[in-house]
Design an enzyme around this catalytic site. Structure first.
Site, PDB file in Angstrom:
ATOM      1  CE1 TYR A  35     -11.888  -6.956   4.259  1.00 31.24           C
ATOM      2  CE2 TYR A  35     -12.836  -5.352   2.946  1.00 31.24           C
ATOM      3  CZ  TYR A  35     -11.818  -6.143   3.194  1.00 31.24           C
ATOM      4  OH  TYR A  35     -10.779  -6.237   2.420  1.00 31.24           O
ATOM      5  CB  SER A  81     -10.062  -2.480   1.419  1.00 28.95           C
ATOM      6  OG  SER A  81     -11.221  -2.974   0.551  1.00 28.95           O
TER       7      SER A  81
HETATM    8  N1  NAD Z   1      -8.445  -9.555  -2.209  1.00 27.60           N
HETATM    9  C1  NAD Z   1      -9.170  -8.656  -2.337  1.00 27.60           C
HETATM   10  O1  NAD Z   1     -10.173  -8.087  -3.051  1.00 27.60           O
HETATM   11  C2  NAD Z   1      -8.751  -7.354  -1.089  1.00 27.60           C
HETATM   12  C3  NAD Z   1      -9.002  -6.170  -1.584  1.00 27.60           C
HETATM   13  C4  NAD Z   1      -8.565  -4.977  -0.714  1.00 27.60           C
HETATM   14  C5  NAD Z   1      -7.965  -5.151   0.526  1.00 27.60           C
HETATM   15  N2  NAD Z   1      -7.526  -6.549   0.725  1.00 27.60           N
HETATM   16  C6  NAD Z   1      -6.753  -6.796   1.962  1.00 27.60           C
HETATM   17  O2  NAD Z   1      -5.854  -7.452   1.692  1.00 27.60           O
HETATM   18  C7  NAD Z   1      -5.213  -8.178   2.937  1.00 27.60           C
HETATM   19  C8  NAD Z   1      -4.796  -9.476   2.302  1.00 27.60           C
HETATM   20  O3  NAD Z   1      -5.866 -10.269   1.551  1.00 27.60           O
HETATM   21  P1  NAD Z   1      -5.870 -11.436   0.697  1.00 27.60           P
HETATM   22  O4  NAD Z   1      -6.708 -11.284  -0.533  1.00 27.60           O
HETATM   23  O5  NAD Z   1      -4.684 -11.441   0.414  1.00 27.60           O
HETATM   24  O6  NAD Z   1      -6.352 -12.550   1.518  1.00 27.60           O
HETATM   25  P2  NAD Z   1      -6.054 -14.179   1.484  1.00 27.60           P
HETATM   26  O7  NAD Z   1      -7.224 -14.582   2.218  1.00 27.60           O
HETATM   27  O8  NAD Z   1      -5.851 -14.613  -0.002  1.00 27.60           O
HETATM   28  O9  NAD Z   1      -4.680 -14.254   2.383  1.00 27.60           O
HETATM   29  C9  NAD Z   1      -4.759 -13.829   3.726  1.00 27.60           C
HETATM   30  C10 NAD Z   1      -3.619 -14.516   4.519  1.00 27.60           C
HETATM   31  O10 NAD Z   1      -3.745 -14.177   5.802  1.00 27.60           O
HETATM   32  C11 NAD Z   1      -3.767 -15.246   6.614  1.00 27.60           C
HETATM   33  N3  NAD Z   1      -4.583 -14.855   8.008  1.00 27.60           N
HETATM   34  C12 NAD Z   1      -5.890 -14.599   7.966  1.00 27.60           C
HETATM   35  N4  NAD Z   1      -6.356 -14.523   9.350  1.00 27.60           N
HETATM   36  C13 NAD Z   1      -5.160 -14.531   9.947  1.00 27.60           C
HETATM   37  C14 NAD Z   1      -4.969 -14.367  11.392  1.00 27.60           C
HETATM   38  N5  NAD Z   1      -5.748 -14.375  12.122  1.00 27.60           N
HETATM   39  N6  NAD Z   1      -3.421 -14.547  11.707  1.00 27.60           N
HETATM   40  C15 NAD Z   1      -2.487 -14.660  10.947  1.00 27.60           C
HETATM   41  N7  NAD Z   1      -2.840 -14.933   9.318  1.00 27.60           N
HETATM   42  C16 NAD Z   1      -4.145 -14.788   9.140  1.00 27.60           C
HETATM   43  C17 NAD Z   1      -4.394 -16.417   5.839  1.00 27.60           C
HETATM   44  O11 NAD Z   1      -4.138 -17.480   6.311  1.00 27.60           O
HETATM   45  C18 NAD Z   1      -3.947 -16.114   4.561  1.00 27.60           C
HETATM   46  O12 NAD Z   1      -2.691 -16.791   4.204  1.00 27.60           O
HETATM   47  C19 NAD Z   1      -6.487  -8.191   3.736  1.00 27.60           C
HETATM   48  O13 NAD Z   1      -6.201  -7.239   4.860  1.00 27.60           O
HETATM   49  C20 NAD Z   1      -7.503  -7.563   2.883  1.00 27.60           C
HETATM   50  O14 NAD Z   1      -8.643  -7.314   3.790  1.00 27.60           O
HETATM   51  C21 NAD Z   1      -8.010  -7.685  -0.149  1.00 27.60           C
HETATM   52  C1  LIG Z   2     -13.116  -9.813   0.542  1.00 34.67           C
HETATM   53  C2  LIG Z   2     -12.209  -8.750  -0.166  1.00 34.67           C
HETATM   54  C3  LIG Z   2     -12.805  -7.563  -0.191  1.00 34.67           C
HETATM   55  C4  LIG Z   2     -12.393  -6.664  -0.912  1.00 34.67           C
HETATM   56  C5  LIG Z   2     -13.162  -5.552  -1.077  1.00 34.67           C
HETATM   57  C6  LIG Z   2     -12.448  -4.657  -2.188  1.00 34.67           C
HETATM   58  O1  LIG Z   2     -11.404  -3.904  -1.779  1.00 34.67           O
HETATM   59  C7  LIG Z   2     -13.667  -3.513  -2.315  1.00 34.67           C
HETATM   60  C8  LIG Z   2     -13.456  -2.468  -3.578  1.00 34.67           C
HETATM   61  C9  LIG Z   2     -14.353  -1.585  -3.635  1.00 34.67           C
HETATM   62  C10 LIG Z   2     -14.278  -0.853  -4.781  1.00 34.67           C
HETATM   63  C11 LIG Z   2     -13.395  -0.657  -5.679  1.00 34.67           C
HETATM   64  C12 LIG Z   2     -13.712   0.217  -6.493  1.00 34.67           C
HETATM   65  C13 LIG Z   2     -12.594   0.740  -7.576  1.00 34.67           C
HETATM   66  C14 LIG Z   2     -12.816   1.739  -8.404  1.00 34.67           C
HETATM   67  C15 LIG Z   2     -11.942   2.432  -9.175  1.00 34.67           C
HETATM   68  O2  LIG Z   2     -12.020   1.660 -10.376  1.00 34.67           O
HETATM   69  C16 LIG Z   2     -12.439   3.830  -9.785  1.00 34.67           C
HETATM   70  O3  LIG Z   2     -13.408   3.645 -10.456  1.00 34.67           O
HETATM   71  C17 LIG Z   2     -12.447   4.695  -8.452  1.00 34.67           C
HETATM   72  C18 LIG Z   2     -11.222   5.522  -8.368  1.00 34.67           C
HETATM   73  C19 LIG Z   2     -11.647   6.325  -7.084  1.00 34.67           C
HETATM   74  C20 LIG Z   2     -10.506   7.081  -6.823  1.00 34.67           C
HETATM   75  O4  LIG Z   2      -9.339   6.446  -6.872  1.00 34.67           O
HETATM   76  O5  LIG Z   2     -10.385   8.171  -6.269  1.00 34.67           O
END
Ligand code: NAD
Ligand SMILES: CCCCC[C@H](O)CC\C=C/C=C/C=C/[C@@H](O)[C@@H](O)CCCC(=O)O
Length: 261
Positions: free
Chosen positions: A151, A138
């Site tokens: 996280y 992430s």
């Molecule tokens: N949505 C965001 O903003 C975001 C940003 C950065 C990274 N991510 C990462 O992307 C990945 C997917 O996230 P998403 O946003 O699609 O989430 P989501 O909650 O929409 O989907 C996640 C899926 O994973 C499944 N899951 C959860 N726990 C599980 C387990 N223990 N075993 C098997 N399946 C499980 C859920 O049932 C669901 O279908 C995650 O690793 C998350 O951390 C998400």
């Molecule tokens: C519950 C899901 C949690 C998701 C968490 C997110 O993934 C957190 C994202 C946090 C920050 C994102 C910042 C993005 C910034 C860009 O638009 C840019 O300004 C920064 C680019 C930096 C780079 O790429 O080097």
């Protein structure tokens, strides 16, 4: 690189980013196994994908990735059904600061386990034909928030583990490419869960800070993350890369200084 005849396993494939990736893989003619905890969602998703891509191209396996034996069985069933494994996407993730040990189990321990299992089925070390692994981290690993300390730690961990394993793959001649993908905020159900005290515990009071970041940096669609994932899968020059996807810069890569004392 054609994906025709290739077999992919995607954890957390029934929803959000995982679901978008499953769709893209099927569009590229790969066979796909969706591994997910959510049985109802997984079965519904499989029925929709069967209707769109035809039966026999996609399978759903109900599995909690935090259960090591169940995850091992899911890999075994995949190879049992399709005869091979080429692509593994360790994507399942949660954000739960209240049950933070579970967050470490799902987001980090299961990614490590999923990588080791993938290598057992794909690495030349085990007499297999090679393949590619993508571990989902992430942007939280680069731009942290007080709202998600554990996280954030897990997503740092995924990058460190992935880069070290990519070096091991080169030095050990595994024939497997290993990359990490770091999305910024993505419009999925996970993003809704960050306002919930049941998930965030005492850190829920910092949710306004998190929401301000969302407004500042914008929210991506899962289809763009799937596009980045497909690039990591098909571009054989990419190994050990840390892909970032943000609204301001789109799909790009983190650059690291060369190691020095
Ligand atoms: N949505 C965001 O903003 C975001 C940003 C950065 C990274 N991510 C990462 O992307 C990945 C997917 O996230 P998403 O946003 O699609 O989430 P989501 O909650 O929409 O989907 C996640 C899926 O994973 C499944 N899951 C959860 N726990 C599980 C387990 N223990 N075993 C098997 N399946 C499980 C859920 O049932 C669901 O279908 C995650 O690793 C998350 O951390 C998400
Ligand atoms: C519950 C899901 C949690 C998701 C968490 C997110 O993934 C957190 C994202 C946090 C920050 C994102 C910042 C993005 C910034 C860009 O638009 C840019 O300004 C920064 C680019 C930096 C780079 O790429 O080097």
């Amino acid at each position: 690189m054609s994906l025709n005849g290739k077999v992919a396993l995607v954890t957390g494939g029934a929803q959000g980013i995982g679901r978008a990736v499953v769709q893209s893989l099927l569009q590229s003619s790969a066979k796909v196994v969706m591994v997910d905890l959510n049985k109802a969602l997984g079965e519904e998703c499989k029925a929709q994908l069967d209707a769109e891509f035809g039966e026999g191209n996609c399978t759903f396996i109900e599995c909690d990735v935090a259960n090591g034996d169940a995850l091992r069985d899911a890999f075994q069933s995949t190879v049992g059904q399709f005869g091979r494994l080429d692509i593994v996407i360790n994507n399942a993730g949660i954000t739960n600061e209240k049950d933070w040990e579970k967050t470490i189990q799902v987001n980090l321990t299961s990614v490590i386990k999923g990588t080791y299992l993938a290598l057992e089925h794909m690495s030349k070390e085990y007499g297999k034909q090679g393949g590619t692994i993508i571990n989902v981290s992430s942007m939280a690993a680069f731009l942290h928030s007080p709202h998600q300390p554990v996280y954030t730690a897990t997503k740092h961990g995924v990058i460190g583990f992935t880069r070290a394993m990519a070096d091991a793959a080169i030095q050990g001649d595994y024939g497997v490419r290993i990359n990490a993908l770091c999305p910024a905020f993505v419009d999925t159900p996970l993003l809704q869960s960050v306002e919930d005290e049941d998930n965030m515990g005492k850190f829920v009071k910092f949710k306004d800070d998190f929401k301000r970041s969302m407004t500042k940096f914008g929210v991506l669609q899962p289809s763009l993350i799937a596009e980045g994932m497909m690039r990591l899968i098909t571009d054989t020059s990419l190994h050990g890369a840390v892909m970032k996807i943000t609204c301001s810069k789109g799909i790009h890569f983190h650059t690291y200084e060369p190691m020095s004392a």
